[in-house]
Design a protein around this motif. Structure first.
Motif, short mmCIF file in Angstrom:
data_model
loop_
_atom_site.label_atom_id
_atom_site.label_comp_id
_atom_site.label_asym_id
_atom_site.label_seq_id
_atom_site.Cartn_x
_atom_site.Cartn_y
_atom_site.Cartn_z
N ALA A 12 0.88 -1.18 0.00
CA ALA A 12 0.00 0.00 0.00
C ALA A 12 0.91 1.22 0.00
CB ALA A 12 -0.90 -0.01 1.23
N VAL B 116 -7.55 3.04 -2.75
CA VAL B 116 -7.23 3.26 -1.33
C VAL B 116 -7.36 1.95 -0.56
CG1 VAL B 116 -7.79 4.68 0.69
CG2 VAL B 116 -8.48 5.44 -1.58
N LEU B 117 -6.34 1.63 0.21
CA LEU B 117 -6.48 0.50 1.12
C LEU B 117 -7.24 1.00 2.35
CD1 LEU B 117 -4.18 -2.29 2.05
CD2 LEU B 117 -4.94 -0.81 3.92
N GLY C 129 7.58 2.53 -1.01
CA GLY C 129 6.83 1.44 -1.67
C GLY C 129 7.43 1.07 -3.01
N ALA D 259 -3.03 3.92 6.78
CA ALA D 259 -4.23 3.18 7.19
C ALA D 259 -3.84 1.85 7.82
CB ALA D 259 -5.14 2.95 5.98
N GLY E 55 13.46 10.00 3.38
CA GLY E 55 13.48 9.20 2.15
C GLY E 55 14.57 8.14 2.19
N VAL F 146 8.96 18.99 -2.68
CA VAL F 146 10.10 19.83 -3.04
C VAL F 146 11.36 18.99 -2.85
CG1 VAL F 146 8.98 22.07 -2.73
CG2 VAL F 146 9.93 20.92 -0.76
N PRO G 166 11.54 16.29 9.18
CA PRO G 166 12.36 16.34 7.96
C PRO G 166 13.66 17.11 8.20
CG PRO G 166 10.50 17.86 7.78
CD PRO G 166 10.36 17.16 9.10
N GLY H 284 5.02 5.59 -2.79
CA GLY H 284 6.00 6.65 -2.53
C GLY H 284 7.40 6.08 -2.75
C1 LIG Z 1 2.89 14.31 -1.90
C2 LIG Z 1 4.07 14.20 -0.96
C3 LIG Z 1 5.00 15.25 -0.93
C4 LIG Z 1 6.10 15.18 -0.08
N1 LIG Z 1 7.00 16.20 -0.06
C5 LIG Z 1 8.08 16.13 0.74
C6 LIG Z 1 9.03 17.17 0.74
O1 LIG Z 1 8.91 18.14 0.02
N2 LIG Z 1 10.09 17.08 1.60
C7 LIG Z 1 10.25 15.99 2.43
O2 LIG Z 1 11.20 15.93 3.20
N3 LIG Z 1 9.37 14.96 2.40
C8 LIG Z 1 8.29 15.01 1.60
N4 LIG Z 1 7.39 13.99 1.60
C9 LIG Z 1 7.63 12.84 2.49
C10 LIG Z 1 8.72 11.95 1.95
O3 LIG Z 1 8.43 11.56 0.65
C11 LIG Z 1 8.81 10.75 2.88
O4 LIG Z 1 9.22 11.19 4.16
C12 LIG Z 1 9.83 9.72 2.47
O5 LIG Z 1 10.14 9.77 1.13
C13 LIG Z 1 9.34 8.31 2.82
O6 LIG Z 1 8.39 7.96 1.84
P1 LIG Z 1 7.28 6.86 1.98
O7 LIG Z 1 7.26 6.12 0.68
O8 LIG Z 1 7.41 6.08 3.22
O9 LIG Z 1 5.95 7.72 2.15
P2 LIG Z 1 5.27 8.78 1.20
O10 LIG Z 1 6.23 9.44 0.32
O11 LIG Z 1 4.44 9.62 2.10
O12 LIG Z 1 4.31 7.90 0.27
C14 LIG Z 1 3.13 7.29 0.76
C15 LIG Z 1 2.23 6.94 -0.40
O13 LIG Z 1 1.13 6.19 0.11
C16 LIG Z 1 -0.06 6.62 -0.53
N5 LIG Z 1 -1.18 6.32 0.40
C17 LIG Z 1 -1.50 6.95 1.54
N6 LIG Z 1 -2.54 6.34 2.14
C18 LIG Z 1 -2.89 5.30 1.34
C19 LIG Z 1 -3.89 4.29 1.42
N7 LIG Z 1 -4.73 4.20 2.47
N8 LIG Z 1 -3.97 3.38 0.43
C20 LIG Z 1 -3.10 3.43 -0.62
N9 LIG Z 1 -2.15 4.36 -0.75
C21 LIG Z 1 -2.02 5.28 0.23
C22 LIG Z 1 0.16 8.10 -0.79
O14 LIG Z 1 -0.64 8.56 -1.86
C23 LIG Z 1 1.65 8.14 -1.12
O15 LIG Z 1 1.89 8.02 -2.49
C24 LIG Z 1 6.27 14.03 0.77
C25 LIG Z 1 5.34 12.98 0.73
C26 LIG Z 1 4.25 13.07 -0.12
C27 LIG Z 1 3.24 11.92 -0.18
#
Ligand SMILES: Cc1cc2nc3c(=O)[nH]c(=O)nc-3n(C[C@H](O)[C@H](O)[C@H](O)COP(=O)(O)OP(=O)(O)OC[C@H]3O[C@@H](n4cnc5c(N)ncnc54)[C@H](O)[C@@H]3O)c2cc1C
Length: 420
Positions: A6, A126-127, A12, A166, A318, A40, A312, A9
């Motif tokens: 799920a 959406v999950l 995933g 979620a 990331g 950004v 952050p 990002g």
């Molecule tokens: C739109 C966005 C912009 C960001 N901008 C910045 C930034 O400018 N600077 C910074 O430091 N960090 C930013 N972050 C956070 C950064 O990307 C994360 O801290 C880091 O990259 C870890 O990423 P992650 O894949 O764990 O989570 P995330 O990058 O948050 O990705 C999570 C993904 O899960 C999806 N999602 C959420 N809930 C559900 C659900 N119930 N079912 C299915 N999918 C779901 C979201 O749409 C998203 O694509 C941002 C995150 C997002 C989503």
């Protein structure tokens, strides 16, 4: 083995590429109707660059980001307090990159679609819940466009669904909202002249007043002799209250941030000009969550921000998501059962990353700047008159030790070819 992830990002998508490399079938669902290059700048530390290099993405990274050569702290007048090298300048075999978060996500998405197939990522899905039956996981999905619900099954579920996960909510229903530390961040990207080395992350000001962080994020602009400057203004006001939900993409207003920086007069960078010149400003409250006692529950686990949202700061959000993804695939590849693999992943990752979440609550760079602001509020000529070498030294390398980057050059990457 079939894994449902799920969240598409950085976490995933890197997990999908890594699991595919390990011969494991993957499907990703993401709530966003369309994955667009949002956000950004972020930093990718050498440990994450090493892992993305193992996935064959070194050239794409080099073409997108700017290599980080140094991070330097200044007082709010632009006087240099302290700095140190970054990436290969610190002796690592892999660079650190300043990258645009959205570009990195699109790069990973393109690689997933190319290697795993165009249908691997189901957007607009959406999950909403799951059930671990002991032999499989049944997930409930909702189509964003039609509102229709469906179920799907997989051997394992990975919650890589970010700050408002979620999956985490179902595992920890009493947890509540993310925790805010009273700091608001305004963020933007502005094209400008290059500053300092052209590869510098600059941190100016102090937490007592206002803090400004900037670094360039675009190789393309760099090649044109310009800089796409990612900037971040950090403000903490007494008695401020958070009424909104933390959202990475919430718009911010120029008039809310500019007043704190308008009078700044730094001869090597135009701070108010950068803020004024941004085509779009975003506002985000600095939130995290308390570390969890466990990430893996049977056939379900958490990864990236879903597992360990952190402030952050320190360039680790990331980067740690990338490492989670790599260790997850490595452990599942060598485990005798899916549950054992998920438990081994939890054991390897949870405590070190939880330590980073806690370390980010006490940013050592802030401590340096606060000390300088107290002792020399109107600026200084020589930093030696303000701080002793002893005061600087432990602060400088302390954070890095916690993030375990020191062993990078000797340990093997978390590829399935890793031994030991
Ligand atoms: C739109 C966005 C912009 C960001 N901008 C910045 C930034 O400018 N600077 C910074 O430091 N960090 C930013 N972050 C956070 C950064 O990307 C994360 O801290 C880091 O990259 C870890 O990423 P992650 O894949 O764990 O989570 P995330 O990058 O948050 O990705 C999570 C993904 O899960 C999806 N999602 C959420 N809930 C559900 C659900 N119930 N079912 C299915 N999918 C779901 C979201 O749409 C998203 O694509 C941002 C995150 C997002 C989503």
């Amino acid at each position: 083995m079939r894994v449902l992830i799920a969240g598409a990002g950085i976490g995933g998508l890197t997990a999908a590429l890594s699991l595919h490399e390990a011969g494991i079938d993957v499907e990703i669902v993401d709530a966003a109707r369309e994955l667009r290059p949002l956000g950004v700048g972020i930093n990718l530390l050498p440990h994450a660059v090493r892992e993305l290099t193992e996935l064959g993405l070194a050239d794409a990274l080099a073409a997108s980001g700017v290599t980080a050569e140094e991070m330097v702290h200044f007082d709010l007048h632009g006087n240099r307090v302290w700095g140190e090298g970054r990436g290969t300048r610190l002796g690592y075999r892999w660079p650190q990159y300043f990258v645009h978060r959205g570009e990195l996500q699109m790069m990973l998405l393109a690689a997933v679609r190319e290697r795993l197939g165009a249908d691997t990522v189901r957007t607009g899905t959406v999950l909403t819940g799951f059930e671990d039956t002991g032999s499989e996981v049944r997930v409930e999905l909702r189509d964003q466009a039609t509102g229709t619900t469906s179920t799907a099954t997989a051997d394992l579920l990975v919650g890589a669904d970010g700050l408002h996960s979620a999956v985490r909510r179902q595992l920890f229903p009493d947890e509540g909202a993310p925790l805010w530390n009273g700091v608001r961040l305004w963020r933007g990207i502005t094209e400008a002249d290059k500053f300092l080395t052209g590869h510098t992350m600059a941190v100016l000001g102090t937490k007592h007043v206002a803090k400004f962080i900037c670094y360039p994020v675009s190789r393309e602009a760099d090649d044109r002799g310009r800089a796409l400057v990612n900037w971040l203004g950090e403000i903490q006001l007494p008695d401020d209250e958070l009424t909104e939900t933390a959202d990475w993409n919430r718009g911010g207003r120029l008039e809310d941030v500019l007043p704190y920086f308008e009078s700044w007069d730094v001869d090597w960078i135009d701070v108010p000009g950068l803020i004024r010149g941004a085509p779009e400003i975003l506002e985000y409250p600095m939130v995290d969550r308390d570390p969890l006692p466990v990430w893996t529950h049977g056939r379900v686990t958490l990864l990236g921000d879903a597992a360990h949202p952190m402030y952050p700061l320190g360039s680790n959000g990331g980067s740690q998501a990338v490492l989670d993804a790599r260790v997850l695939a490595y452990e599942l590849h060598r485990a005798e059962s899916p549950e054992q693999g998920l438990a081994a992943y939890d054991k390897e990752r949870r405590e070190p990353v939880n330590a980073i979440v806690l370390a980010n609550r006490h940013n050592p760079g802030d401590a340096i700047l606060n000390l300088v602001a107290e002792r020399a509020p109107d600026g200084f000529d020589r930093i030696e008159d303000v701080l002793t070498a002893d005061e600087l030294a432990p602060l400088a390398r302390g954070y890095e030790k916690i993030t375990h980057t020191n062993d990078l050059n000797v340990d093997s990457p978390w590829s399935i070819r890793r031994t030991g």
